[in-house]
Design an enzyme around this catalytic site. Structure first.
Site, mmCIF file in Angstrom:
data_model
loop_
_atom_site.group_PDB
_atom_site.id
_atom_site.type_symbol
_atom_site.label_atom_id
_atom_site.label_comp_id
_atom_site.label_asym_id
_atom_site.label_seq_id
_atom_site.Cartn_x
_atom_site.Cartn_y
_atom_site.Cartn_z
ATOM 1 N N CYS A 74 0.816 -1.224 0.000
ATOM 2 C CA CYS A 74 0.000 0.000 0.000
ATOM 3 C C CYS A 74 0.849 1.273 0.000
ATOM 4 O O CYS A 74 0.319 2.371 -0.201
ATOM 5 C CB CYS A 74 -0.944 0.003 1.189
ATOM 6 N N HIS A 86 -9.525 3.541 -1.326
ATOM 7 C CA HIS A 86 -8.162 3.021 -1.248
ATOM 8 C C HIS A 86 -7.820 2.156 -2.462
ATOM 9 O O HIS A 86 -7.770 0.930 -2.372
ATOM 10 C CB HIS A 86 -8.005 2.223 0.053
#
Length: 389
Positions: free
Chosen positions: A84, A336
């Site tokens: 991420c 996200h």
């Protein structure tokens, strides 16, 4: 050595998109070009963040493909994959290349598709996300990322008395912020009661404690101080960047509630910028889960250890509070798309420092901080931006 500037930014809406990856990327990129006042032939190099394209798109050579699609074929291209933290790591390398004088104008982009529009439903996508955990010790147990951060958060609750209501306060705050962001995936408010009534995903997290799967892209044009002076975009200074890692696997970490990589990356970024946490006016941090935001506010020095939960409950981290955290809505409400998240944080903070954030604007902000983590809290990149002199 020259200083680096962000001179142009762009991003798509975050959410569910039916369009191919390259079209999402192009939308964000051309917006950043327009914002900077540059065209593709003026870009010297391209740094791409994309974490899962090989698994989700069956495309493992994306950087030159996307460069070709927007008219940059032939320039040096590099794809970064760091879970991420993917595109913030690409940003760090772009900044270092500009500071070293290797390139004058660089495009940094992040793009990912994670929703069922890819043809992969939630169980398959969850398995792909879990490949960022330890292959031998964590993946065979079925430990997914809600479970990883649930373990960290449960220890924090045990040590400091943080409650499920404190966790819910983070979700309520970020959803409220998201109502002011037209690019957010979730632009509706929620309540503590609604969060606490949700189904349990991984104790103590309920559904509304978790960020969504999202599709989207974000882009930024990074230029040397000298090159920025000749461009039309309103520059924002890159004051400092810190990058640190922690022990993998999770079970070997010295203190699972401390997120040590964030503390080390923040210390490096603050030293690089010549400021402390007390000087930061606005923060975009990695709230993949509500507990992750609580741990991060402490690791970044924005609140004392053990106060992350009460800071959210008391409104200290809300717009209008002592230190506004995630005015964009954060990962929790904005969304996200893994490879785009880090650059999207920089897009939001660039707009904040320019005074262009509309109803979510933090008044008189001069210093902004982005915190982006990857894997089981093992990689963290912290960037400090400032109003350019």
């Amino acid at each position: 050595m020259t200083d680096a500037r962000i001179v142009g930014v762009g991003m798509t809406d975050f959410g569910v998109h039916e369009r191919p990856l390259m079209e999402l990327f192009a939308e964000a990129t051309f917006e950043a070009f327009d914002d900077a006042g540059v065209s593709a032939p003026e870009i010297d190099a391209f740094y791409l963040g994309n974490a899962m394209g090989g698994q989700t798109e069956r495309d493992t050579h994306l950087a030159p493909t996307l460069a070709t699609h927007v008219g940059m074929a032939g320039i040096p291209c590099q794809r970064y994959e760091d879970a991420c933290a993917t595109s913030s790591n690409a940003f760090k390398h772009a900044v270092r290349a500009v500071e070293a004088g290797q390139h004058d104008v660089v495009l940094v982009g992040g793009v990912e598709r994670c929703t069922p529009a890819t043809g992969l439903e939630t169980p398959e996508m969850t398995e792909i996300f879990a490949t960022a955990s330890h292959r031998q010790y964590e993946q065979p147990t079925g430990l997914t990322f809600p479970g990883v951060f649930a373990l960290l958060t449960k220890r924090h609750m045990h040590e400091y008395g943080t409650t499920e209501e404190d966790l819910a306060a983070v979700a309520v705050k970020n959803h409220r912020h998201g109502t002011h962001n037209p690019r957010a995936q979730f632009g509706t408010e929620t309540t503590v009661e609604q969060v606490l009534e949700g189904p349990v995903v991984a104790d103590p997290f309920r559904l509304m404690d978790c960020c969504p799967f999202s599709d989207g892209a974000a882009a930024a044009v990074v230029a040397s101080e000298e090159a920025a002076e000749s461009l039309a975009g309103t520059p924002v200074g890159v004051a400092g960047v810190g990058h640190a890692t922690d022990i993998v696997p999770l079970a070997d970490k010295v203190d699972v509630k401390a997120t040590q990589a964030a503390r080390d990356a923040a210390a490096a970024a603050y030293e690089d910028a010549g400021i402390g946490p007390q000087d930061v006016d606005v923060v975009e941090l990695h709230d993949c889960f509500t507990g992750a935001e609580i741990l991060a506010t402490e690791a970044l020095g924005l609140v004392e250890d053990g106060e992350g939960g009460t800071a959210a409950t008391e409104g200290r981290t809300a717009l209008g509070g002592e230190i506004p955290v995630n005015p964009s809505g954060g990962l929790k409400a904005k969304g996200h798309p893994i490879g785009a998240t880090g650059v999207a944080q920089l897009v939001e903070l660039t707009e904040q420092l320019r005074g262009e954030a509309g109803d979510r604007q933090v008044e008189d902000a001069t210093h902004a901080l982005a915190h982006n983590l990857g894997g089981d809290a093992a990689t963290t990149v912290v960037s400090v931006l400032e109003v350019a002199e």
